[in-house]
Structures are given as structure tokens and as C-alpha cells.
Design an enzyme around this catalytic site. Sequence first.
Site, PDB file in Angstrom:
ATOM      1  N   ASN A   9       0.879  -1.093   0.212  1.00 50.08           N
ATOM      2  CA  ASN A   9       0.091  -0.008   0.037  1.00 50.08           C
ATOM      3  C   ASN A   9       0.768   1.120   0.085  1.00 50.08           C
ATOM      4  O   ASN A   9       1.440   1.557   1.112  1.00 50.08           O
ATOM      5  CB  ASN A   9      -0.922  -0.099   1.402  1.00 50.08           C
ATOM      6  CG  ASN A   9      -1.784   1.110   1.439  1.00 50.08           C
ATOM      7  OD1 ASN A   9      -1.897   2.260   0.395  1.00 50.08           O
ATOM      8  ND2 ASN A   9      -2.251   1.243   2.652  1.00 50.08           N
ATOM      9  N   LYS A  11      -0.048   4.239  -0.419  1.00 54.71           N
ATOM     10  CA  LYS A  11      -0.573   5.188   0.387  1.00 54.71           C
ATOM     11  C   LYS A  11      -0.463   6.684  -0.654  1.00 54.71           C
ATOM     12  O   LYS A  11      -0.349   6.547  -1.862  1.00 54.71           O
ATOM     13  CB  LYS A  11       0.019   5.690   1.768  1.00 54.71           C
ATOM     14  CG  LYS A  11      -0.203   4.363   2.477  1.00 54.71           C
ATOM     15  CD  LYS A  11       0.002   4.552   3.975  1.00 54.71           C
ATOM     16  CE  LYS A  11      -0.268   3.195   4.564  1.00 54.71           C
ATOM     17  NZ  LYS A  11      -0.283   3.403   5.970  1.00 54.71           N
ATOM     18  N   HIS A  95      -9.969   0.453   5.052  1.00 53.69           N
ATOM     19  CA  HIS A  95      -8.719   0.852   5.534  1.00 53.69           C
ATOM     20  C   HIS A  95      -8.806   1.880   6.728  1.00 53.69           C
ATOM     21  O   HIS A  95      -9.636   2.671   6.777  1.00 53.69           O
ATOM     22  CB  HIS A  95      -7.690   1.495   4.672  1.00 53.69           C
ATOM     23  CG  HIS A  95      -6.181   1.624   5.142  1.00 53.69           C
ATOM     24  ND1 HIS A  95      -5.701   2.296   6.154  1.00 53.69           N
ATOM     25  CD2 HIS A  95      -5.118   0.486   5.118  1.00 53.69           C
ATOM     26  CE1 HIS A  95      -4.531   2.365   6.300  1.00 53.69           C
ATOM     27  NE2 HIS A  95      -4.214   1.222   5.647  1.00 53.69           N
ATOM     28  N   GLU A  97      -7.001   4.188   7.738  1.00 54.07           N
ATOM     29  CA  GLU A  97      -7.141   5.697   7.435  1.00 54.07           C
ATOM     30  C   GLU A  97      -8.300   6.374   6.779  1.00 54.07           C
ATOM     31  O   GLU A  97      -8.569   7.440   6.979  1.00 54.07           O
ATOM     32  CB  GLU A  97      -5.608   5.948   6.755  1.00 54.07           C
ATOM     33  CG  GLU A  97      -4.491   5.914   7.482  1.00 54.07           C
ATOM     34  CD  GLU A  97      -3.422   5.276   6.628  1.00 54.07           C
ATOM     35  OE1 GLU A  97      -3.355   5.267   5.338  1.00 54.07           O
ATOM     36  OE2 GLU A  97      -2.569   4.808   7.344  1.00 54.07           O
ATOM     37  N   GLU A 167      -5.554  -5.504  10.421  1.00 53.53           N
ATOM     38  CA  GLU A 167      -4.757  -4.307  10.656  1.00 53.53           C
ATOM     39  C   GLU A 167      -5.189  -3.579  12.019  1.00 53.53           C
ATOM     40  O   GLU A 167      -5.919  -2.854  11.962  1.00 53.53           O
ATOM     41  CB  GLU A 167      -4.813  -3.302   9.657  1.00 53.53           C
ATOM     42  CG  GLU A 167      -4.397  -3.842   8.115  1.00 53.53           C
ATOM     43  CD  GLU A 167      -3.732  -2.747   7.149  1.00 53.53           C
ATOM     44  OE1 GLU A 167      -2.702  -2.803   6.821  1.00 53.53           O
ATOM     45  OE2 GLU A 167      -4.495  -2.023   6.967  1.00 53.53           O
ATOM     46  N   GLY A 173       1.786   2.201  10.717  1.00 56.03           N
ATOM     47  CA  GLY A 173       2.767   3.126  10.801  1.00 56.03           C
ATOM     48  C   GLY A 173       3.551   3.673  12.031  1.00 56.03           C
ATOM     49  O   GLY A 173       3.981   4.705  12.090  1.00 56.03           O
ATOM     50  N   SER A 212       3.061  -2.243  10.216  1.00 54.56           N
ATOM     51  CA  SER A 212       4.615  -2.263  10.679  1.00 54.56           C
ATOM     52  C   SER A 212       5.136  -3.580  10.211  1.00 54.56           C
ATOM     53  O   SER A 212       6.089  -3.973  11.001  1.00 54.56           O
ATOM     54  CB  SER A 212       4.804  -1.501  12.118  1.00 54.56           C
ATOM     55  OG  SER A 212       4.325  -0.483  12.532  1.00 54.56           O
TER      56      SER A 212
HETATM   57  P1  PGA Z   1       2.515   0.064   7.597  1.00 57.13           P
HETATM   58  O1  PGA Z   1       1.020   0.321   6.876  1.00 57.13           O
HETATM   59  O2  PGA Z   1       2.972  -1.039   7.209  1.00 57.13           O
HETATM   60  O3  PGA Z   1       3.141   1.557   7.351  1.00 57.13           O
HETATM   61  O4  PGA Z   1       2.257  -0.095   9.250  1.00 57.13           O
HETATM   62  C1  PGA Z   1       0.220  -0.694   6.650  1.00 57.13           C
HETATM   63  C2  PGA Z   1      -0.913  -0.518   6.053  1.00 57.13           C
HETATM   64  O5  PGA Z   1      -1.770   0.742   6.314  1.00 57.13           O
HETATM   65  O6  PGA Z   1      -1.706  -1.040   5.321  1.00 57.13           O
END
Ligand code: PGA
Length: 250
Positions: A9, A11, A95, A97, A167, A173, A212
Site C-alpha cells: 500500500n 498510500k 482501511h 485511514e 490491521e 505506521g 509495521s
Molecule cells: P504500515 O502500514 O506497514 O506502514 O504500518 C500498513 C497499512 O496501512 O496498510
Amino acid sequence: MRKKLIAGNWKMHGTLASVSALSHVLLQSVSSTGDTSLVVFPTSIHLQSVSEILKDSPIAFGAQNFYPEDSGAFTGEISAPMIHELGCRYVLVGHSERRQLFGESDNLIAKKFLAAQTAGLTPILCVGETREERETEQTEQIIRDQLAFVLAEVGLAAFENCVIAYEPVWAIGTGLTATPDQAQAVHLFIRHWLSRHNERIAQKVQILYGGSVKSVNAGSLFAMPDIDGALVGGASLLAEEFLAICKAAG
Ligand code: PGA
């Protein structure tokens, strides 16, 4: 035996030059990813260029976001059929976010799940609890509610062609990864929840872990019986890291 799936992803990152370069590196290395499926999610504006590089390759690509109507007066939005026309196979749905920063409701998420499938795309449905929800022992209830809402709207048959990504919001993140045991416990919970509805679908659906994931922790996560791959954010922007994660799944 479920195949592993590693999803990157990207982003809201990258330039046309950097995402093209990353796509080319992945393409050159793809023979070393073995039996693992790969998919990357560039921004919508980079999708066309990435599709031209990755089309006819074993690396799939998909969209991070769309609006669940085929067309119409929805300024600024793109639709699932438009994404499908570019050659995408997957889309992200739900997701954290999108849920937290853009106020996406369970209702909209269920609509997107259905619109994706109707357009011939496979939704990767993301679910997960916040830190506070974990600390107050609400993890299972939150995951169950998020899944049950979609199930009630789309019906069980729709789960035949989807991927679920667990997740934990507190791990995205932050550098804090769920331990393999913590992740496995939730993945098993999701599979049990599915199996109460349909055992065959429960055994078939790939459940990815996200939050992460890096090359140093990927192997121990993938060793767990119900972890079928990863949804990778930050580490997917670094070709070497992402390829090492893919290798750990092979
Ligand atoms: P990250 O993000 O690996 O940077 O923690 C995962 C995601 O948001 O799918």
C-alpha cells in the site's frame, strides 16, 4: 493450501519517476518471489503509469480508493469499473485511514465491497481495533462488528471472492507490530467467525496481517497457520525491503 499474498500500500507517496522506478525494480525481481502473489496499490494518479509497466506481469496492481457508483456527478471520484478497465484486480476497502481520517462508515464500506465485486475486482477488506479498544478487551467484538456489518449487507456468497486484512490501528505506521501470537489469535478468530457461516469459505479466504510489517518480522508472522500474507505500508516503498518480505512468504 492457501497461497500467500503480499500487498504493498503505497498510500499518498511517490512521484511519477519514483513509482515507475519502483515498479521496474519489482518487475525485474519477480521471478524470485516464487509461489507468492504480489499486488501493489499506487495513488490513483500514478495507477495508469504503473499499469503500463506491470500489465501482463505476475505483479497485480490495484486502487486504494474509489466511490461505489459506476459513474455520475461525483466530482473528484473514480469508480470501480474505471479501475477495472485499467487492468486492476484488487481494491482496498475499509482501511483504517479511510475510516478515521475520511469518516468512512460501515455502510459506505459495505457498498464499496459490493461495487468492487460487481465490477470484477477483489476487495481487500481491512478490519482492526484501536489501542484503546485492545486495552479494554474489545478487539474481538470490534472485528466481529466490522465483518458482520459487511456480511449483513453483501451476503455470505460475496465473501467467496475477497481478502480480509487484519490491521490493528495501533500497529499501522507506528513501528509497533502485533506479535505473531497476537496476530494469529485474531486471524483464527476471524476464520472461526467465517466458519460459523461456511467452513469452505473460511478455509479459502486469505487473511493478511498489516501494521509495521518489515523484513525482520515478516518471517515469524508468516509462520503462523492463519496468516496468509501481509498488507505492507511503509516498507513497501523500499524495493529491497518489500522483496525481502515477499521472500519470507515463499
Ligand atoms: P504500515 O502500514 O506497514 O506502514 O504500518 C500498513 C497499512 O496501512 O496498510
